[in-house]
Design a protein around this motif. Structure first.
Motif, PDB file in Angstrom:
ATOM      1  N   ARG A   5      41.751  59.832  54.814  1.00  0.00           N
ATOM      2  CA  ARG A   5      42.131  58.490  55.255  1.00  0.00           C
ATOM      3  C   ARG A   5      43.320  57.974  54.469  1.00  0.00           C
ATOM      4  NH1 ARG A   5      37.909  57.522  51.711  1.00  0.00           N
ATOM      5  NH2 ARG A   5      36.169  58.047  53.055  1.00  0.00           N
ATOM      6  N   TYR A  92      38.098  44.328  58.841  1.00  0.00           N
ATOM      7  CA  TYR A  92      36.918  45.159  58.614  1.00  0.00           C
ATOM      8  C   TYR A  92      35.709  44.608  59.380  1.00  0.00           C
ATOM      9  CZ  TYR A  92      33.386  47.939  56.198  1.00  0.00           C
ATOM     10  OH  TYR A  92      32.365  48.799  55.922  1.00  0.00           O
ATOM     11  N   ASP A 238      31.007  40.892  49.345  1.00  0.00           N
ATOM     12  CA  ASP A 238      29.985  41.374  48.411  1.00  0.00           C
ATOM     13  C   ASP A 238      29.767  42.886  48.504  1.00  0.00           C
ATOM     14  OD1 ASP A 238      29.429  39.042  47.001  1.00  0.00           O
ATOM     15  OD2 ASP A 238      28.140  38.299  48.605  1.00  0.00           O
ATOM     16  N   SER A 239      30.460  43.514  49.432  1.00  0.00           N
ATOM     17  CA  SER A 239      30.453  44.977  49.494  1.00  0.00           C
ATOM     18  C   SER A 239      31.759  45.553  48.960  1.00  0.00           C
ATOM     19  CB  SER A 239      30.250  45.437  50.942  1.00  0.00           C
ATOM     20  OG  SER A 239      29.050  44.895  51.450  1.00  0.00           O
TER      21      SER A 239
ATOM     22  N   VAL B 114      27.081  50.958  47.463  1.00  0.00           N
ATOM     23  CA  VAL B 114      27.641  49.949  48.370  1.00  0.00           C
ATOM     24  C   VAL B 114      29.062  50.334  48.783  1.00  0.00           C
ATOM     25  CG1 VAL B 114      28.238  47.504  48.649  1.00  0.00           C
ATOM     26  CG2 VAL B 114      26.181  48.142  47.369  1.00  0.00           C
ATOM     27  N   ASP B 117      28.818  53.080  51.354  1.00  0.00           N
ATOM     28  CA  ASP B 117      28.512  52.585  52.695  1.00  0.00           C
ATOM     29  C   ASP B 117      29.725  51.888  53.304  1.00  0.00           C
ATOM     30  OD1 ASP B 117      25.992  53.569  52.402  1.00  0.00           O
ATOM     31  OD2 ASP B 117      25.061  51.645  51.911  1.00  0.00           O
ATOM     32  N   PHE B 118      30.474  51.187  52.481  1.00  0.00           N
ATOM     33  CA  PHE B 118      31.632  50.435  52.968  1.00  0.00           C
ATOM     34  C   PHE B 118      32.634  51.364  53.639  1.00  0.00           C
ATOM     35  CE2 PHE B 118      35.551  47.852  52.458  1.00  0.00           C
ATOM     36  CZ  PHE B 118      35.092  46.622  52.906  1.00  0.00           C
ATOM     37  N   GLY B 120      31.960  54.687  54.423  1.00  0.00           N
ATOM     38  CA  GLY B 120      31.343  55.828  55.107  1.00  0.00           C
ATOM     39  C   GLY B 120      31.378  57.110  54.297  1.00  0.00           C
TER      40      GLY B 120
END
Lengths: 351, 351
Positions: A5, A92, A238-239, B114, B117-118, B120
């Motif tokens: 990415r 996002y 918060d992520s 976290v 997950d943000f 992937g």
């Protein structure tokens, strides 16, 4: 060592911040006047011991001040580390390419496609009218869009939209897709749509303290929108970073947001200077788009934007040009103080 | 209105920042001493007019100061809005699940999953030894990993790694995969691996001014690593937010970074308090893990961490517990001033 990415990114390039010599900086739309004088007193007596503690992660006081000023509720306000961060979080949170492309104007803030690439969001650039204004009707013809983002006034054109155009868009666009109005330059004469966020739950308004409040060095942006949109932005924050707005920035921003009177006088001066400057530049035979921002987009027949930029830079004045087909005959000129614009006019007369 | 990626998020939950009453706050690992007194003079005379301009997007001066202090080059230093942002950018830039899972300790900073997950990214939690220490050998057995992140000292255990363990890992791990050592708590007695970044191009060290420099309220993190890793972080930054570190934060951080003497005395006091406190708490029959951080992880047989937390909160003292199998019999206690720890010892004696 780099992720896939990452390899695909083409980053945004901010305007020059030269450290080598003193230029008249009319290239990054900074405000020529200082921020609220009340900020000085805060810093003078600032108790630095407080800095050992984490800041309020919810920025409750600041959001309360913003809510008061814009007549919304605190639950409708989100704050961020500059409006760029709010934009990034919004892309996002709200934009999925499997619902279609994100739509934005062909000529606009060049960070939008960068955010899209960052998160893998497809986008489609919508042509402007021949006078560089935006007509929203075509946005509605694209049935497969996942959202719309439009700056009002638009950059780099400086042209503002009629609020009726935005209302038209809001009424016809699917209510489960977001419409983001980026009001970075709204303080200089455009009409805000903040008051519509109550009725249209899919409308997100993004603002910054960098331009109208003369605090580009501070980095504070905020959004106003429905509780649903606002809550989602908090989840994204918060992520990513629990405390993106530091303690001093929260306090300075509270002061700036509350000093309506001072900033009214500042923006009035800039608007007056812009109007005089635009008409003087037109008298010199330049094409100047009608601006409601703190900059004008202007060009002169027979000379490219790049050439104007170079000629002015030689003379110690920085403006910004874009090497993009369709707008390469223009330069974007930030509105400074009256005397600064007079100096530019002198140089412009020689071009 | 929400994107699919957004719906999957479970955000990080920071420690309590209660606004309702005055607690003895030993729950978020804040430094009990004020930051460098030299910061006061900066703010007292701060020329607020500067704030109208954008900050240096490259933070050149600050990176120069950091490079001097840690004996690296400026090109090896990246700065961010808190180390959380540096972590987030690093995950984006260096971790691809198609190369395998990211590996990190089973009990560690709970923001790591976290971030995964943000963006992937798949991850795998690596078990600790029975004494809660980390053995790196098992990380090497996982041939399909895309990277490794380990805090040193680890949180919430406070246990530091032997630098030999990290060198062992660096020597055996593929050089085209990143190893991130999160040194948030390194100032309190651990051994930094910053000096290894020259030899190991895949080593990224992440630091913060929040703990050792008593500036949690300011939000400044930085990384030290090879030019290749550092350049990649700049590309990510410029695809997210051109100006993530504001002007005041850059200046305050320069001052803090340069005031080595003051901070040496502060960290020495905290280390001394930690050592006395740990041994006193052990005398009361508590199990206290050997800490090289500004906190200790401790528990008492027959009472859960949650119960200890509640008992102490009742008595006006905040600590942190984790409702996670394997560490639920512990609380994490930040090291405050001597007299604050004495007060906690008094209460601990009653538990």
């Amino acid at each position: 060592m780099l992720s896939e990415r990452m390899k695909k990114l083409t980053p945004y390039v901010p305007g020059e911040q030269p450290q080598d010599r003193k230029y008249l900086k009319l290239n990054t739309n900074e405000n020529p006047y200082p921020p609220s004088p009340k900020i000085e007193a805060l810093l003078k007596d600032y108790d630095i011991e407080k800095l050992r503690l984490y800041p309020d992660p919810l920025s409750e006081n600041l959001r309360e001040r913003i809510a008061e000023k814009y007549r919304v509720k605190k639950e409708n306000v989100f704050v961020s580390n500059g409006s760029d961060e709010a934009l990034s979080f919004s892309f996002y949170a709200f934009l999925d390419s499997n619902n279609g492309n994100l739509l934005f104007p062909e000529f606009t803030y060049s960070f939008y496609p960068v955010y899209c690439d960052f998160y893998g969001i497809q986008y489609q650039k919508m042509p402007l009218n021949t006078d560089f204004s935006i007509s929203t009707e075509e946005y509605l013809d694209e049935t497969e869009s996942c959202g719309i983002i439009i700056p009002n006034p638009n950059a780099p054109t400086g042209i503002a939209m009629d609020p009726e155009e935005i209302i038209f868009l809001l009424e016809k666009y699917p209510r489960d897709r977001v419409i983001i109005i980026d009001e970075a330059y709204i303080d200089f004469g455009g009409t805000s749509v903040v008051s519509l966020t109550d009725e249209f739950r899919n409308l997100l308004v993004i603002r910054t303290l960098s331009k109208g409040m003369s605090l580009a060095g501070l980095r504070l942006g905020f959004t106003i929108g429905s509780k649903e949109l606002t809550d989602a932005l908090f989840v994204v924050k918060d992520s990513f970073n629990s405390y993106p707005v530091d303690m001093i920035t929260q306090r300075i921003s509270e002061i700036a947001i509350s000093d309506t009177e001072y900033y009214k006088s500042v923006t009035e001066k800039i608007i007056a200077t812009r109007n005089v400057f635009s008409s003087e530049l037109r008298k010199l035979g330049w094409n100047v788009l009608p601006s409601k921002a703190n900059f004008v987009f202007a060009g002169k027949k027979g000379i490219s934007g790049q050439e104007i930029y170079l000629r002015l830079k030689e003379r110690g004045i920085l403006v910004r040009y874009f090497h993009i087909e369709g707008i390469k005959d223009f330069v974007r000129i930030t509105i400074g103080k009256k005397e600064e614009m007079d100096r530019l006019l002198e140089e412009a007369a020689k071009i």
